[in-house]
Design an enzyme around this catalytic site. Structure first.
Site, PDB file in Angstrom:
ATOM      1  N   ASP A  31       0.862  -1.324  -0.025  1.00 20.67           N
ATOM      2  CA  ASP A  31       0.071   0.013  -0.020  1.00 20.67           C
ATOM      3  C   ASP A  31       0.810   1.301  -0.124  1.00 20.67           C
ATOM      4  O   ASP A  31       2.068   1.183   0.101  1.00 20.67           O
ATOM      5  CB  ASP A  31      -1.005  -0.136   1.211  1.00 20.67           C
ATOM      6  CG  ASP A  31      -0.195  -0.444   2.396  1.00 20.67           C
ATOM      7  OD1 ASP A  31       0.703   0.141   2.625  1.00 20.67           O
ATOM      8  OD2 ASP A  31      -0.630  -1.301   3.177  1.00 20.67           O
ATOM      9  N   ASP A 100       0.289   5.581 -13.879  1.00 22.47           N
ATOM     10  CA  ASP A 100      -0.145   4.864 -14.782  1.00 22.47           C
ATOM     11  C   ASP A 100      -1.253   5.387 -15.194  1.00 22.47           C
ATOM     12  O   ASP A 100      -2.338   5.867 -14.486  1.00 22.47           O
ATOM     13  CB  ASP A 100      -0.327   3.503 -14.460  1.00 22.47           C
ATOM     14  CG  ASP A 100       0.372   2.505 -15.390  1.00 22.47           C
ATOM     15  OD1 ASP A 100      -0.128   2.332 -16.404  1.00 22.47           O
ATOM     16  OD2 ASP A 100       1.053   1.707 -14.706  1.00 22.47           O
ATOM     17  N   ASP A 201      -0.533   3.420 -20.774  1.00 23.75           N
ATOM     18  CA  ASP A 201      -0.912   1.992 -20.871  1.00 23.75           C
ATOM     19  C   ASP A 201      -1.450   1.686 -22.177  1.00 23.75           C
ATOM     20  O   ASP A 201      -2.357   2.402 -22.542  1.00 23.75           O
ATOM     21  CB  ASP A 201      -2.253   1.611 -19.898  1.00 23.75           C
ATOM     22  CG  ASP A 201      -1.972  -0.083 -19.613  1.00 23.75           C
ATOM     23  OD1 ASP A 201      -1.189  -0.824 -19.412  1.00 23.75           O
ATOM     24  OD2 ASP A 201      -3.085  -0.548 -20.165  1.00 23.75           O
ATOM     25  N   GLU A 256       3.463   3.031 -23.208  1.00 24.20           N
ATOM     26  CA  GLU A 256       3.951   1.785 -23.441  1.00 24.20           C
ATOM     27  C   GLU A 256       3.653   1.376 -24.933  1.00 24.20           C
ATOM     28  O   GLU A 256       2.741   1.689 -25.542  1.00 24.20           O
ATOM     29  CB  GLU A 256       2.913   0.770 -22.635  1.00 24.20           C
ATOM     30  CG  GLU A 256       3.216  -0.833 -22.877  1.00 24.20           C
ATOM     31  CD  GLU A 256       2.174  -1.734 -21.982  1.00 24.20           C
ATOM     32  OE1 GLU A 256       2.552  -2.889 -21.960  1.00 24.20           O
ATOM     33  OE2 GLU A 256       1.006  -1.321 -22.211  1.00 24.20           O
ATOM     34  N   HIS A 329       6.396  -5.242 -14.790  1.00 24.15           N
ATOM     35  CA  HIS A 329       5.429  -6.074 -14.192  1.00 24.15           C
ATOM     36  C   HIS A 329       4.618  -6.945 -15.069  1.00 24.15           C
ATOM     37  O   HIS A 329       3.995  -7.824 -14.651  1.00 24.15           O
ATOM     38  CB  HIS A 329       4.471  -5.279 -13.484  1.00 24.15           C
ATOM     39  CG  HIS A 329       3.564  -4.445 -14.353  1.00 24.15           C
ATOM     40  ND1 HIS A 329       4.176  -3.517 -15.257  1.00 24.15           N
ATOM     41  CD2 HIS A 329       2.278  -4.512 -15.003  1.00 24.15           C
ATOM     42  CE1 HIS A 329       3.188  -3.048 -16.131  1.00 24.15           C
ATOM     43  NE2 HIS A 329       2.046  -3.617 -16.031  1.00 24.15           N
ATOM     44  N   ASP A 330       4.989  -6.901 -16.452  1.00 31.52           N
ATOM     45  CA  ASP A 330       4.290  -8.134 -17.236  1.00 31.52           C
ATOM     46  C   ASP A 330       5.293  -9.235 -17.996  1.00 31.52           C
ATOM     47  O   ASP A 330       4.990  -9.752 -18.718  1.00 31.52           O
ATOM     48  CB  ASP A 330       4.025  -6.987 -18.644  1.00 31.52           C
ATOM     49  CG  ASP A 330       2.832  -6.279 -18.272  1.00 31.52           C
ATOM     50  OD1 ASP A 330       2.015  -6.508 -17.192  1.00 31.52           O
ATOM     51  OD2 ASP A 330       2.702  -5.278 -19.042  1.00 31.52           O
TER      52      ASP A 330
HETATM   53  C1  GLC Z   1      -0.733  -3.261 -20.424  1.00 34.55           C
HETATM   54  C2  GLC Z   1      -0.171  -3.412 -18.644  1.00 34.55           C
HETATM   55  C3  GLC Z   1      -0.501  -4.644 -18.304  1.00 34.55           C
HETATM   56  C4  GLC Z   1      -2.000  -4.784 -18.364  1.00 34.55           C
HETATM   57  C5  GLC Z   1      -2.754  -4.369 -19.903  1.00 34.55           C
HETATM   58  C6  GLC Z   1      -3.863  -3.878 -19.923  1.00 34.55           C
HETATM   59  O1  GLC Z   1       0.305  -4.244 -21.133  1.00 34.55           O
HETATM   60  O2  GLC Z   1       1.208  -3.116 -18.571  1.00 34.55           O
HETATM   61  O3  GLC Z   1      -0.245  -5.111 -16.916  1.00 34.55           O
HETATM   62  O4  GLC Z   1      -2.487  -6.078 -18.007  1.00 34.55           O
HETATM   63  O5  GLC Z   1      -1.889  -3.304 -20.351  1.00 34.55           O
HETATM   64  O6  GLC Z   1      -4.053  -2.799 -19.207  1.00 34.55           O
HETATM   65 CA    CA Z   2      -1.842  -3.271   3.242  1.00 32.05          CA
END
Ligand code: GLC
Ligand code: CA
Length: 549
Positions: A31, A100, A201, A256, A329-330
């Site tokens: 958090d 983001d 994104d 992205e 993270h992907d």
């Molecule tokens: C982007 C993000 C990913 C997400 C996808 C849909 O690729 O990095 O984590 O699942 O978009 O928003």
């Molecule tokens: Ca927490």
């Protein structure tokens, strides 16, 4: 075009996945107050810009990438007051924050969509893409990036809506000026709070071909590039956001870039375009993905990686900009994917760090890389959390792949590899939380954690810290020309960065010994990742940084 100087070319980004960074109230979920408690850690490491993955209100179908209210903090993460404190805490330490922005789609629980699905004449109907079915099926043959059809049937109005991701992530219709105005309002709200920019994104996907033609391309990465991304009005829309909001603020935007190739990159990031400042291109991230995507692996080599970095450096030249990164993270952990997380974990983690921090482009470091965190291998599918893993599992089952075999594919390529909690120490739950974490900790936390790493002579954290501090002394790492030595052993990646200064980077990305057959005269060794008495022989995974004196 002459070189454009900007703060965001000189600084380094650190990506935080809030769910997995630090929990402050023992509910097992990272958090904002947890992040606040680690600000001194980040400052000490020496990073400049924090990219926070989504913290907005969300039903968490895709861990926050499905937003139901863009103006509110998810209660799991804290309150707006916590957010304000986090932002102030970063600014007080001379750091910046980018958020983001997920506006290719919203959550199906966003009020726009809840209205939209009510009736065909609802004023919000065309905030999304609704289409009648065709021949008793969906309007076209597009597949969702997370498996299954990209269209979901809604019996209430007997039409389908488009979702390039999960069915809880309906795509917003940017053709509708009210949608674009809604996005501009969101931008302004956060920019007025004083944030320093956005990571956008899947931004190349915001404009669709309204004929929604079937596609006959069977390679999924090509479908993304040729069908889902780079739509007819994407540049008009990005330019509109820039002209009507972003240009009023001294901020940075990074898109992205799924589907953005070197051929079109300058259309997005050319300095004269008024669109984005830089992109995270995904070309090296898609390496090893077969026709069915990441769970359909094919071999790739370091030569492929080098070819991609070469091509991109040339493509952006002095006219645009990119970010340099090897995981996020992907995708899997960089030391597991591009290094050797078994026999040479420390060495290869450091080599990759040197590479990310010395290539041309704004470096982005994902949480945990600074201590060499690795992929996780859960035996049971149930230990995984990612919606993509479950959706593709279903699809693969239909193709006859057993769950046991599928789990092995997840070991190498699933997104949860990077989503297990940050490993702070060797206490219960790795110092991440006093309660049961939302996803299991990587069992290697007893050996790999911040406290243990920092205590070592050859600490990875210490190496990052040195490199980051070193980088700050010389603008050459931001603006210097990148030049590669050619004709060397295929195990080597050797290049210089040059302006008034010159730096030479020598990377042996292999388990072999390699000899240096080029001139080192006139170069002073400034930083290395391991001890080695031999000047002209490189040990496995050895990395050196020289400065011309
Ligand atoms: C982007 C993000 C990913 C997400 C996808 C849909 O690729 O990095 O984590 O699942 O978009 O928003
Ligand atoms: Ca927490």
């Amino acid at each position: 075009m002459t070189l454009v100087k900007k703060w965001w070319k000189e600084q380094v980004i650190y990506q935080i996945y809030p769910r997995s960074f630090q929990d402050s109230n023992d509910d097992g979920i990272g958090d904002l107050r947890g992040i606040i408690s680690r600000l001194d850690y980040l400052k000490d490491l020496g990073v400049d810009i924090i990219w926070l993955c989504p913290i907005y209100d969300s039903p968490n179908d895709d861990n926050g990438y499905d937003i139901s209210n863009y103006y509110d903090i998810h209660p799991e993460f804290g309150t707006m007051a916590d957010f304000d404190e986090l932002l102030a805490g970063l600014h007080a330490r001379g750091m910046k924050l980018i958020m983001d922005l997920v506006v290719n789609h919203s959550s199906d629980e966003h009020e726009w969509f809840e209205e939209s699905r009510k009736s065909k004449d609802n004023p919000y109907r065309d905030y999304y893409f609704w289409r009648p079915g065709k021949n008793g099926g969906p309007p076209n043959n597009w597949n969702s990036i997370f498996g299954g059809s990209a269209w979901e049937y809604d019996a209430h109005t007997d039409e389908y809506y488009l979702h390039l991701f999960t069915k809880k992530q309906p795509d917003l219709n940017w053709e509708n000026p009210k949608v674009r105005q809604g996005v501009k309002d969101i931008l302004r709200f956060w920019l007025d709070k004083g944030i320093n920019g956005f990571r956008m994104d899947v931004i190349p996907c915001i404009s669709k071909d309204l004929d929604f033609p079937d596609t006959d391309i069977d390679d999924f990465n090509r479908v993304i590039a040729e069908v889902y991304a780079n739509g007819p009005k994407v540049h008009t829309y990005l330019n509109e956001l820039y002209e009507s909001v972003i240009q009023e603020y001294d901020v940075m935007t990074v898109g992205e870039g799924p589907g953005i190739s070197t051929a079109v990159c300058l259309d997005y990031v050319g300095h004269d375009r008024g669109e984005l400042d830089m992109i995270f291109h995904l070309e090296h991230m898609f390496l090893g993905h077969g026709p069915l995507g990441k769970f359909d692996p094919i071999p790739f080599s370091w030569e492929d990686i080098k070819v991609i970095f070469r091509r991109w450096d040339k493509a952006v030249g002095d006219s645009g900009w990119i970010s340099v990164f090897l995981d996020n993270h992907d995708f899997p952990r960089m030391v597991s994917r591009f290094g050797n997380d078994k026999d040479f974990r420390t060495e290869s983690a450091k080599l990759l760090a040197m590479m990310v921090l010395t290539l041309r482009g704004t470096p982005c470091i994902y949480q945990g890389s600074e201590i060499g965190m690795t992929n996780v291998h859960f035996d049971k599918l149930e230990d995984y959390r990612d919606v993509e893993t479950y959706n593709v599992h279903k699809e693969f089952q239909e193709r006859g792949v057993s769950t046991e075999d599928f789990v092995k594919l997840v070991h190498d390529n699933g997104r949860d590899n990077v989503r297990t909690p940050m490993q702070w120490d060797d206490s219960l739950h790795a110092g991440f939380s006093g309660g049961d974490p939302w996803i299991r900790i990587n069992p290697n936390y007893k050996q790999i954690n911040v406290v243990a790493d920092k205590a070592k002579q050859d600490s990875i954290f210490g190496f990052y810290k040195k490199l980051l501090a070193y980088r700050k002394q010389y603008k050459t790492f931001a603006y210097g020309v990148w030049d590669e030595f050619k004709g060397l052993s295929e195990n080597l990646f050797v290049y210089t960065r040059t302006d008034d200064e010159q730096f030479l980077v020598v990377l042996n990305h292999s388990e072999e010994h390699e000899s240096i057959e080029f001139e080192l005269e006139g170069y002073h060794l400034e930083l290395r990742n391991l001890e080695n008495k031999m000047e002209t022989v490189l040990l496995p995974w050895e990395a050196r940084l020289y400065r011309k004196v």
